[in-house]
Design an enzyme around this catalytic site. Structure first.
Site, PDB file in Angstrom:
ATOM      1  N   SER A 195      53.325  22.944   9.052  1.00 12.33           N
ATOM      2  CA  SER A 195      52.559  22.641   8.107  1.00 12.33           C
ATOM      3  C   SER A 195      52.861  24.045   7.198  1.00 12.33           C
ATOM      4  CB  SER A 195      51.408  22.839   8.775  1.00 12.33           C
ATOM      5  OG  SER A 195      51.036  21.558   9.633  1.00 12.33           O
TER       6      SER A 195
HETATM    7  N1  SAM Z   1      51.296  22.207  12.988  1.00  7.29           N
HETATM    8  C1  SAM Z   1      52.508  21.894  13.363  1.00  7.29           C
HETATM    9  C2  SAM Z   1      53.394  23.036  13.033  1.00  7.29           C
HETATM   10  O1  SAM Z   1      53.142  24.060  12.097  1.00  7.29           O
HETATM   11  O2  SAM Z   1      54.723  23.113  13.385  1.00  7.29           O
HETATM   12  C3  SAM Z   1      52.858  20.462  12.564  1.00  7.29           C
HETATM   13  C4  SAM Z   1      52.806  19.523  12.924  1.00  7.29           C
HETATM   14  S1  SAM Z   1      53.433  17.876  12.090  1.00  7.29           S
HETATM   15  C5  SAM Z   1      52.512  18.407  10.420  1.00  7.29           C
HETATM   16  C6  SAM Z   1      52.471  16.815  13.170  1.00  7.29           C
HETATM   17  C7  SAM Z   1      53.064  16.310  14.243  1.00  7.29           C
HETATM   18  O3  SAM Z   1      52.261  15.504  14.860  1.00  7.29           O
HETATM   19  C8  SAM Z   1      54.538  15.776  14.373  1.00  7.29           C
HETATM   20  O4  SAM Z   1      55.277  16.641  15.016  1.00  7.29           O
HETATM   21  C9  SAM Z   1      54.342  14.512  14.855  1.00  7.29           C
HETATM   22  O5  SAM Z   1      55.337  14.168  15.781  1.00  7.29           O
HETATM   23  C10 SAM Z   1      53.166  14.620  15.986  1.00  7.29           C
HETATM   24  N2  SAM Z   1      52.300  13.641  16.233  1.00  7.29           N
HETATM   25  C11 SAM Z   1      52.122  12.518  15.442  1.00  7.29           C
HETATM   26  N3  SAM Z   1      51.327  11.467  16.148  1.00  7.29           N
HETATM   27  C12 SAM Z   1      50.962  12.146  17.344  1.00  7.29           C
HETATM   28  C13 SAM Z   1      50.481  11.749  18.567  1.00  7.29           C
HETATM   29  N4  SAM Z   1      50.007  10.257  18.720  1.00  7.29           N
HETATM   30  N5  SAM Z   1      50.547  12.723  19.394  1.00  7.29           N
HETATM   31  C14 SAM Z   1      50.859  13.801  19.357  1.00  7.29           C
HETATM   32  N6  SAM Z   1      51.708  14.071  18.433  1.00  7.29           N
HETATM   33  C15 SAM Z   1      51.805  13.500  17.345  1.00  7.29           C
END
Ligand code: SAM
Length: 213
Positions: free
Chosen positions: A61
């Site tokens: 992010s």
């Molecule tokens: N805050 C994180 C960082 O700084 O690296 C960024 C996260 S990214 C925007 C969102 C993440 O949510 C992705 O890695 C995606 O694979 C995960 N994601 C999506 N759906 C999910 C779920 N149901 N359970 C767990 N993770 C999930």
């Protein structure tokens, strides 16, 4: 400029300048080495005002959004936090500075593994990461004082509302569009009552799971 100087400039220009006031959040953002959470060829962009690509087509992010969510969660040194969507583990690291314990779930096994290794190598000891569907929460460690959902879903998953402590805060991007959402803060007022506030438009990758897209 070395990385520490870049982080200080990032906090001043991208985060404090946009209205983040919580000193603990600003300190955590000055401390966490974002370059260690991206691939080597992206390290030179680690302090840019933008999300960056990570494995599995996901993103780390934008620093400001990490700070905005951390501030909105009102974390204290006694907080128990659930994070859904650990991605690179960057926001996990930031929240680990601000809370007692962070439990993070990531649906991509590779990302969960890499984030776990990275956080261990950097010495973040109050963090646990597991691979799984975060829309179902992590009942074993509930209730949580704060829940951060870092992916956008059609609505707040029921299990997460149930696993939020009374008085707790949940922050999540919500909306009918898979790419553009409203950042919502939900506060649990009592066993039955929840209050919602809207914190602005955001754009997150989709929350994929049993109670997501
Ligand atoms: N805050 C994180 C960082 O700084 O690296 C960024 C996260 S990214 C925007 C969102 C993440 O949510 C992705 O890695 C995606 O694979 C995960 N994601 C999506 N759906 C999910 C779920 N149901 N359970 C767990 N993770 C999930």
């Amino acid at each position: 400029m070395n990385e520490k100087e870049q982080r200080h400039l990032m906090v001043e220009r991208q985060i404090a300048a946009r209205g983040i006031r919580d000193q603990a959040v600003l300190d955590a953002m000055r401390d966490v080495p974002r370059e260690r959470f991206v691939a080597e060829h992206l390290a030179e962009f680690a302090y840019d005002d933008t999300p960056l690509g990570i494995e599995e087509g996901q993103t780390i992010s934008q620093p400001y959004i990490v700070a905005l969510m951390a501030e909105a969660l009102e974390l204290t040194p006694t907080s128990r936090v659930l994070e859904v969507g650990a991605g690179s583990g960057y926001a996990t690291a930031v929240m680990s500075h601000l809370a007692d314990a962070v439990y993070a779930i990531e649906r991509h096994e590779l990302l969960a593994h890499n984030a776990g290794v990275r956080l261990r190598n950097l010495g973040y000891g109050n963090v646990q990461i597991r691979h799984g569907d975060g829309t179902l929460g992590w009942a074993e460690h509930a209730p949580y004082d704060a829940i951060a959902v870092a992916a956008g879903g059609p609505d707040v998953p029921r299990s997460l509302l149930q696993q939020l402590a009374v008085g707790g805060r949940l922050v999540m991007p919500v909306g009918p569009d898979e790419r553009v959402q409203e950042l919502v803060r939900v506060r649990r007022l009592s066993e039955e009552r929840y209050e919602r506030e809207y914190l602005g438009r955001v754009s997150f990758v989709p929350l994929i799971g049993a109670d997501g897209w």
